[in-house]
Design an enzyme around this catalytic site. Sequence first.
Site, short mmCIF file in Angstrom:
data_model
loop_
_atom_site.label_atom_id
_atom_site.label_comp_id
_atom_site.label_asym_id
_atom_site.label_seq_id
_atom_site.Cartn_x
_atom_site.Cartn_y
_atom_site.Cartn_z
N GLU A 171 2.67 -31.40 11.10
CA GLU A 171 2.04 -30.56 10.08
C GLU A 171 0.70 -30.01 10.58
O GLU A 171 0.37 -28.85 10.36
CB GLU A 171 1.84 -31.41 8.82
N ASP A 216 0.85 -35.76 6.86
CA ASP A 216 -0.07 -36.70 6.25
C ASP A 216 0.70 -37.57 5.26
O ASP A 216 1.73 -37.16 4.73
CB ASP A 216 -1.15 -35.95 5.44
N TYR A 234 0.82 -1.23 0.00
CA TYR A 234 0.00 0.00 0.00
C TYR A 234 0.85 1.27 0.00
O TYR A 234 0.53 2.24 -0.66
CB TYR A 234 -0.96 0.01 1.19
#
EC number: 5.6.2.2
Lengths: 388, 531
Positions: A208, A260, A107
């Site tokens: 995780e 996973d 910005y």
Amino acid sequence: MSIEEYIDKADIEARKRALQVFRERFREILEQIKRGENPTIMLPKRTLANTIYDERRKLLLLGPEKLSRSFFDLHESKKFMQTLLMARIIYEALERNEYPTIRDLYYRGKHTIIYREPGGRKHEENTWDEQRESDSVIRDIEVFTGLLREEMLILSKEKGKVVGNMRIRSGGDVIDLSKMGHGAYAIEPTPDLIEFVDVDAEYVLVVEKDAVFQQLHRIGFWRKHKAILITSAGQPDRATRRFVRRLNEELGLPVYILTDADPYGWYIYSVFKIGSITLSYESERLATPNARFIGVSMTDIFGYKRKKPYLTEQERRNYIIKAKDADIKRAYELRNYKWFQTKKWKIEIDIFLERKAKLEIEALTSKGLRFLADKYLPEKIETGDWIE
Amino acid sequence: MSKVQEPLREKYRSMTPSQFFYEHRELAGFGSPSRALYQTIRELVENALDATDVYGIMPRIVIVVEKLEERQDFYRITVEDNGIGINPKYVPQAFGQVLFSSKYKLRQARGRFGLGAKMAILYGQIKTGKPVEVYTSPIGFTKIYYYKLKIDIERNKPIILSYAEHDNKTLWHGTRISVVIEGDWSRARSRVYEYIKRTAIATPYADIVFIDPEGNMITYWHSIEKLPRPPKEVKPHPHGVDIEQLKRLIRDVKAKTLIEFLVSAFQGVGKRTAEAFLKWAGLNPSLDPHRLNDSLLGELARKLREYPKFRPPSAESLSPFGPEIIEAGLRAILHPEFVVAVSRRPKAYEGHPFIIEVGIAYGGEIPLSNEPILLRYANKIPLLYDEKSDVAWKVIDPRSFNWKDYMVVFPAPVAVLTHIASTKVPYKGVGKESVADVPEIEHELRNALREAARKLRLYLLQKKREEEAKRRVITFVKYTPEVAKGLATILGDIDEKTVQEMLLSAMKRRLRLDDEEFAKLVQGLEVSIEE
Ligand SMILES: Nc1ncnc2c1ncn2[C@@H]1O[C@H](COP(=O)(O)OP(=O)(O)O)[C@@H](O)[C@H]1O
Ligand SMILES: [Mg+2]
């Protein structure tokens, strides 16, 4: 008392150093202009083609290809301007003791250049339009100055958390990571400014999934097994990676990573271990080449040769999820990366492709949290059943 | 036995030229009312131009087309010029006898066949029953002569309906001719306008005023004072001769020996050339040309055509526009940003000299188009019909000419003017609308186009360079404030203004621009930043 007096000394030192580097690097540009040359910023190319896997150090590194970004080059001129614009904003923030986020920088630098062409047509052009553009300029400045954004006191939203038998000093406070209650210490965006006070742990376990982290925390896993417990809550951010790296490098703690059992989990592990493709220039500081993939592995699910599976036939039927096309595609991609071409990873990927099966860590907690905490993890660590 | 067919009893009759051309009027461009209206204007305008620029007079031509009250489809076409006029003796034949002309000469003219004006008159007379009216005064005559005429089609003879003489106090010279024909303005309109525009392109030295049946007036005032070089009459070239022509020449030229005949009948043939030729041809120089029999004449004509060492045909009989006129014409009418024209050196085909000229106009007000706009001229006449079968189209067609090599990428704003000036333009038909692809002409056209296109390319290259330089400068200048501010802020010991000035001088050096050039490029460039 002015606000400056509350600021940590470490921050002030970091700022001083960054300001100094900026002045030195950009002085070179001014010298070029003084000599009447085409002002040029030389940068390593941040492309996949210029990303090299260093087999010896086991790191993803930026290759030798350089890009010269010259102001008097029609196609590079705007990028050059953007680089100086961003450099100025960061410099000003450093001087003013601010901690901008990358969104703030976007910005601050976004404004409109209005120009009227000879002949009358009026044009408007933004210095940049999307944050993607300004983010990429920040990366350029990181490689140009050799300073990571953390060293420039630029903040980003960090989601990594840690608990364990350890005390650290941050912003002048000593924090005991074993006294966080049910909560955890949020790893700060500038982990280099953390000082390790003392530690009593044997290894680091990175999970995780935030939910699994919380479950292990509640049953006192880290206390019982003398571990530092960390979660990256998905794809690891830079601060978490840097923090893990420091634990390994400075304190000599082995690092185990639990994800996973699917290609996305594997990639998370590889980002910790060797770095990411888009940020390969930071690997040297962020990657943990010694990190070990503890699981969940395909051989844990299905067994392999003499290794017995951790799941029964019945459990497999209940927990296994069928792999989607996207998973399969990703697996083929990973198989092409050099660093996944070790014997053990080949076995993992081949089983996955053959069975087209994936599994979440939660499957193991469903089998029993105690099973995960007191059998699966300790047994695997003890028997060395991990992948490097 | 088969029965033998009884031969039909054939009827024989002869036809006068006026009958023949009336019956086959479409050959001469009078096939329909709209075409006839266009063709009439064309024939009269071309006669007017032939009577002016060829004689060094800057043409002033007024063309008026009016609708008659009595019938919707009757139009009176009046063309007035300031030319040499017509000797009153010849007026009746000039306008009342088909195949009567003052232009049966070996020099370039717009008219040739002695047909144009008469076809219009003939057509008008048959369709409307109206006669032609002519006012004329040759240069230096103190009277203006008036004729009202019809053509006796059966006998190909003028019928004078009325005659008058008026005082010519102002010493006006020129001709004003009016015919009434059956026409179709709404269909002819765009062609007529196009024809007049193209005529104006080719005659930037002429003033042309046109008033159409709706009362609209359009004017083309001359933009240059220069007239094209007038053509000179020349003797025929031996390469272009046939038996009939040979016979006529022998009859007209008073020569007692073959060698004398050759020297006086043909252009570019002196005594030495004639001797060499006769030796080569195996003919006796002292033969009496009047005594040659048909087979010897045939032999002579063939040898004349084949002898390779005659000098090339003279181009003095030709009147090309010249690059200056072409460029002025294209500039005045098309308002392009760039024009170039080339006049090639004279060449010949079959003994006929010709000159090819090509002009290219680019950009400006020329509309974008997928193929070049083609403006064809032959002996200064614009050709409008049958464009795609013309040799000029064949040459400029983007499928055969690689415009890309010359930096023209279609759609592009490009117009090509082609001109063939010759004592004999090889038209594809009597309608004089397209030129046949004679190899020598095609070759010259291509060379001329290449020559002109090379100059266009240089211009476009230069322009591209300038535009690129400008684009660069604009880009760098607009980013300079940010860069200067960045450096000044970070370094702290130098101010923004100084950095800006240093950047600008590095920029000039980089782009190899001196202060003046740089100032020109950034003139009027304003940059501001809205934070
Ligand atoms: N406007 C004119 N001014 C002078 N002479 C003219 C004019 N119009 C026609 N003539 C004469 O009339 C003759 C016949 O004209 P035309 O029938 O058009 O045949 P062409 O133009 O082919 O000779 C011309 O050769 C010329 O001598
Ligand atoms: Mg004529």
